[in-house]
Enzyme design. Structure first.
Site, PDB file in Angstrom:
ATOM      1  CB  SER A   8      -1.048   0.031   1.247  1.00 59.54           C
ATOM      2  OG  SER A   8      -1.647   1.323   1.388  1.00 59.54           O
ATOM      3  CG  MET A  37      -8.664   6.706   3.050  1.00 65.17           C
ATOM      4  SD  MET A  37      -7.651   6.802   4.674  1.00 65.17           S
ATOM      5  CE  MET A  37      -6.710   5.144   4.268  1.00 65.17           C
ATOM      6  CG  HIS A  66      -9.630  -0.098  -0.530  1.00 65.29           C
ATOM      7  ND1 HIS A  66      -8.872  -0.594   0.831  1.00 65.29           N
ATOM      8  CD2 HIS A  66     -10.727  -0.275  -0.289  1.00 65.29           C
ATOM      9  CE1 HIS A  66     -10.039  -0.797   1.661  1.00 65.29           C
ATOM     10  NE2 HIS A  66     -11.126  -0.725   1.156  1.00 65.29           N
ATOM     11  CG  MET A 137     -11.633  -3.439   5.175  1.00 59.33           C
ATOM     12  SD  MET A 137     -10.014  -2.592   4.468  1.00 59.33           S
ATOM     13  CE  MET A 137      -9.466  -1.734   5.762  1.00 59.33           C
ATOM     14  N   GLY A 145      -1.346   1.225  10.325  1.00 58.99           N
ATOM     15  CA  GLY A 145      -0.732   1.201  11.307  1.00 58.99           C
ATOM     16  C   GLY A 145      -1.568   0.574  12.552  1.00 58.99           C
ATOM     17  CG  ASP A 175      -6.046  -3.283   3.406  1.00 59.22           C
ATOM     18  OD1 ASP A 175      -5.014  -2.924   3.818  1.00 59.22           O
ATOM     19  OD2 ASP A 175      -6.816  -2.276   2.773  1.00 59.22           O
ATOM     20  N   GLY A 176      -4.838  -4.829   6.380  1.00 60.92           N
ATOM     21  CA  GLY A 176      -4.499  -4.285   7.847  1.00 60.92           C
ATOM     22  C   GLY A 176      -3.890  -4.925   8.675  1.00 60.92           C
TER      23      GLY A 176
END
Length: 222
Positions: A8, A37, A66, A137, A145, A175-176
């Site tokens: 990412s 975002m 995304h 997610m 983070g 993701d995450g």
């Protein structure tokens, strides 16, 4: 099905973005993940078309875009035109999800739907056959983070079972909080696409970390 590491660029050094993209070009990364975002669906604002255009200009990798934004239909064609190879929309903001997915496909892009941590996989049952990809997610969207949410493993397992019944070619993305400590377990649970931000760009050797994540995930799935 090949394992894909999708770093990412939200975690990249924006003062040296071209350098970081060239590093990704030379690495084992399969895609570049682009987090958009809007400050409304998520409590943060990232970047839009000018950054996308810059990334596309320099990259040799497909862009996995995304959209963490409300009413994404307004911008789907613009993101395709800016270089998106795959477009991910959130289940939570698409009241006419089937129409949105069909439009993404008409634009020639890979069609994907993302689920927030609280959204059950079962809600995709009636549309999963139309999807190329689902993104689970493993943190609440909006900031990099964050701490990984352990229930993700169950959701990946549920999605893998649903995929086996209705769409065996489905790409299952997570993701995450993905890093070397959990990527193998995520692969075992069913994921085959791994978004990694801080784990890659904060590593002393980002390219080496991408290779390590790929090897760990491939080994777990073999």
């Amino acid at each position: 099905m090949d394992t894909i590491i999708a770093p990412s660029i939200l975690a990249a050094d924006f003062g040296n973005l071209q350098r970081d993209i060239e590093m990704l070009n030379a690495s084992e990364a399969g895609w570049i993940h682009v987090d958009v975002m809007d400050g409304m669906f998520v409590p943060n604002i990232s970047f839009g078309f000018p950054v996308m255009n810059t990334v596309k200009k320099h990259t040799k990798k497909p862009l996995d875009v995304h959209l963490m934004i409300v009413d994404p239909d307004r911008y789907l064609k613009s993101f395709r035109d800016a270089g998106a190879d795959g477009i991910i929309v959130h289940y939570e903001v698409c009241p006419n999800l089937h129409r949105t997915v069909q439009y993404i496909k008409e634009l020639g892009c890979r069609a994907a739907v993302a689920l927030n941590p609280h959204t059950p996989v079962a809600l995709l049952e009636d549309i999963i056959g139309d999807l190329d990809q689902v993104l689970i997610m493993s943190v609440n969207p909006g900031f990099g983070g964050q701490k990984f949410i352990a229930n993700t493993y169950k959701k990946l397992h549920d999605l893998k079972e649903l995929s086996a019944k209705k769409n065996v070619d489905l790409l299952i993305e997570v993701d995450g909080g993905v890093d070397e400590s959990n990527v193998a377990q995520l692969a075992e649970a069913g994921a085959n696409v791994f978004v990694a931000g801080n784990a890659v760009f904060s590593a002393p050797d980002p390219s080496g970390m991408i290779l390590k994540l790929k090897k760990l995930s491939v080994s777990a799935r073999s």
